[in-house]
Design a protein around this motif. Structure first.
Motif, PDB file in Angstrom:
ATOM      1  N   UNK A 179      27.450  52.894  19.864  1.00 26.31           N
ATOM      2  CA  UNK A 179      27.940  52.328  21.120  1.00 26.31           C
ATOM      3  C   UNK A 179      26.727  51.988  21.977  1.00 26.31           C
ATOM      4  N   UNK A 180      26.334  50.726  21.958  1.00 23.39           N
ATOM      5  CA  UNK A 180      25.116  50.304  22.660  1.00 23.39           C
ATOM      6  C   UNK A 180      25.490  50.063  24.122  1.00 23.39           C
ATOM      7  N   UNK A 181      24.962  50.897  25.018  1.00 24.07           N
ATOM      8  CA  UNK A 181      25.451  50.958  26.396  1.00 24.07           C
ATOM      9  C   UNK A 181      24.324  50.681  27.384  1.00 24.07           C
ATOM     10  N   UNK A 182      24.614  49.826  28.355  1.00 21.87           N
ATOM     11  CA  UNK A 182      23.621  49.500  29.382  1.00 21.87           C
ATOM     12  C   UNK A 182      24.315  49.471  30.734  1.00 21.87           C
ATOM     13  N   UNK A 183      23.535  49.602  31.797  1.00 19.21           N
ATOM     14  CA  UNK A 183      24.125  49.510  33.129  1.00 19.21           C
ATOM     15  C   UNK A 183      23.171  48.739  34.037  1.00 19.21           C
ATOM     16  N   UNK A 184      23.781  48.004  34.966  1.00 15.34           N
ATOM     17  CA  UNK A 184      23.017  47.114  35.839  1.00 15.34           C
ATOM     18  C   UNK A 184      23.820  46.873  37.108  1.00 15.34           C
ATOM     19  N   UNK A 185      23.243  46.073  38.019  1.00 15.40           N
ATOM     20  CA  UNK A 185      23.905  45.830  39.294  1.00 15.40           C
ATOM     21  C   UNK A 185      25.230  45.102  39.136  1.00 15.40           C
ATOM     22  N   UNK A 186      25.277  44.189  38.162  1.00 15.72           N
ATOM     23  CA  UNK A 186      26.529  43.452  37.985  1.00 15.72           C
ATOM     24  C   UNK A 186      26.826  43.291  36.498  1.00 15.72           C
ATOM     25  N   UNK A 187      28.034  42.802  36.245  1.00 16.69           N
ATOM     26  CA  UNK A 187      28.511  42.723  34.865  1.00 16.69           C
ATOM     27  C   UNK A 187      27.650  41.768  34.029  1.00 16.69           C
ATOM     28  N   UNK A 188      27.277  40.633  34.626  1.00 20.22           N
ATOM     29  CA  UNK A 188      26.486  39.666  33.866  1.00 20.22           C
ATOM     30  C   UNK A 188      25.166  40.295  33.427  1.00 20.22           C
TER      31      UNK A 188
END
Ligand code: AMP
Ligand code: GLY
Length: 417
Positions: free
Chosen positions: A376-385
């Motif tokens: 499950x390759x997971x990332x997080x950022x300010x917005x969905x794009x």
């Protein structure tokens, strides 16, 4: 394990049976490795022995089967602390008949439905729905017990398959038939302590194997959180219409639910309706919840066991998290195991990125595939794009023979809401 291992309260952490990724986790405040122990998740006596031998202060149950087997009741009888719903409470997931009838008793919005033990009345009911229905085996069936039918012929076949040919064995001794609901599916999670339930933000899974929601149903090919399809106000309303009557029903029936209640919802033109309840953390929803959760997970689970969740507030980062599942070629059908996985070291160096292992194993110094859903390759950022872009950049670094993944996780949410 990754989130538990961040807690300063831990001195040691064991995982049964674990996998190639969990074996690489470390307790971040002590540096001690997480120890994987080869006891199966359904070997309740073995797990009891393990918790006793290690002197574990708390056991945390992940999957559905041991909950349905009553692992929580058995630990409690032995004086061991354990987090998860007891056998009766876990029936919200382990018996679809129980869950459906409970929703009826407490006015929880759900699909029009009936429960059956024989084929003829089941077919009569399917006829009143003009064939468009979901035929569901009562018990746990490895996530395969739901047959979505578009017409009466498919419904008749599904009913015969479960009630006459017994293709799910005892799990299919009874069935639920629901009308087919149209709309967008979202997932809710609520952490419960027997009295109160704390709702998580929303998330959305992608159940079909292929882009554009085509192909067969799977355990979940990717997720993101939050979803714009349910606003904060609508989420609060879902809490009032679903979680509050559910809590009242639990109190009325003496059901002591300490764990995660995970309702799968369909957002219909008439509002959210419950398709099913699970009694555990969702996969891959958890992969997108935990990077956003700012609380210490050990403190939350401990408060859930103690019945003291009213003393805590859940805190979430405003970031958007995306998880893209990389699966073995052929999944959810048959697939080959043992393929070496390349590129994990490079991805481990990326910021705001975490690769959760599912079907992996360690073979010498090489991580290899060992299941249908592999990573499950997971990332997080300010917005969905931004989170999507980062997730697919990471996916592109990872290679194993036959790897398949969806390229459209979260696409429908861009520009929505
Ligand atoms: P379940 O295991 O109950 O979540 O069902 C698996 C999948 O079947 C769900 O994620 C939905 O996509 C679909 N499904 C289940 N029940 C219904 C229903 N009543 N109407 C439409 N789709 C359904
Ligand atoms: N997200 C699907 C499941 O955990 O059952």
């Amino acid at each position: 394990m990754w989130k538990l291992a961040q807690s300063p309260h831990l001195t040691q952490l064991w995982c049964a049976p674990g996998n190639g990724g969990i074996a690489q986790e470390r307790l971040i405040h002590r540096g001690a490795p997480v120890a994987c122990v080869s006891v199966g998740a359904e070997d309740v006596p073995g797990l009891l022995g393990l918790a006793r031998e290690k002197g574990a202060d708390l056991t945390v149950v992940g999957p559905d089967n041991p909950l349905a087997l009553g692992i929580v009741d058995q630990f409690q009888r032995s004086g061991l602390r354990i987090w998860g719903p007891n056998r009766k409470a876990a029936e919200f997931e382990s018996s679809k008949v129980f869950a459906q009838q409970f929703m009826g008793r407490y006015g929880i919005p759900t699909a029009r439905s009936g429960t059956f033990i024989s084929a003829e009345p089941a077919k009569d009911f399917a006829t009143t729905l003009e064939g468009g229905c979901a035929v569901k085996a009562d018990g746990l069936a490895l996530g395969k017990g739901v047959l979505v039918c578009r017409n009466l012929e498919e419904a008749t076949q599904a009913i015969d398959q479960i009630l006459v040919r017994k293709s799910f064995g005892e799990a299919g001794a009874r069935i639920v038939i629901q009308e087919l609901l149209a709309g967008t599916e979202v997932s809710l999670h609520a952490l419960c302590d027997g009295q109160v339930a704390k709702l998580f933000p929303t998330s959305q899974d992608h159940k079909r194997a292929l882009d554009g929601d085509q192909g067969p149903n799977t355990g979940g090919m990717g997720a993101y959180s939050p979803t714009p399809f349910l606003s904060d106000a609508q989420l609060a309303e879902a809490g009032r219409k679903i979680i509050e009557p559910w809590l009242r029903g639990c109190a009325a029936e003496g059901i002591d639910f300490r764990g995660i209640l995970y309702p799968g919802l369909m957002l219909t033109r008439d509002g959210p309706k419950v398709l099913e309840f699970n009694a555990r953390f969702g996969d891959p929803e958890t992969q997108v919840y935990l990077p956003r959760l700012e609380n210490d997970l050990v403190e939350l689970l401990d408060a859930s066991v103690r019945g003291e969740l009213n003393k805590l507030e859940l805190r979430w980062s405003p970031s958007v998290a995306v998880c893209v599942v990389m699966a073995s070629g052929g999944y959810p059908g048959s697939y080959v195991k043992g393929k070496p996985i390349h590129g994990l070291e490079a991805v481990a160096r990326l910021a705001n990125t975490k690769v959760f292992h599912a079907g992996t194993a360690q073979a010498g110094d090489q991580v290899v595939t060992s299941g249908g859903r592999v990573l499950g390759v997971t990332t997080w950022a300010e917005d969905l794009a931004g989170a999507r872009q980062a997730a697919y950049a990471a996916v592109n670094e990872i290679r194993f023979e036959g790897a398949q993944f969806r390229r459209d996780i979260g696409v429908k949410a861009i520009g929505a809401g």
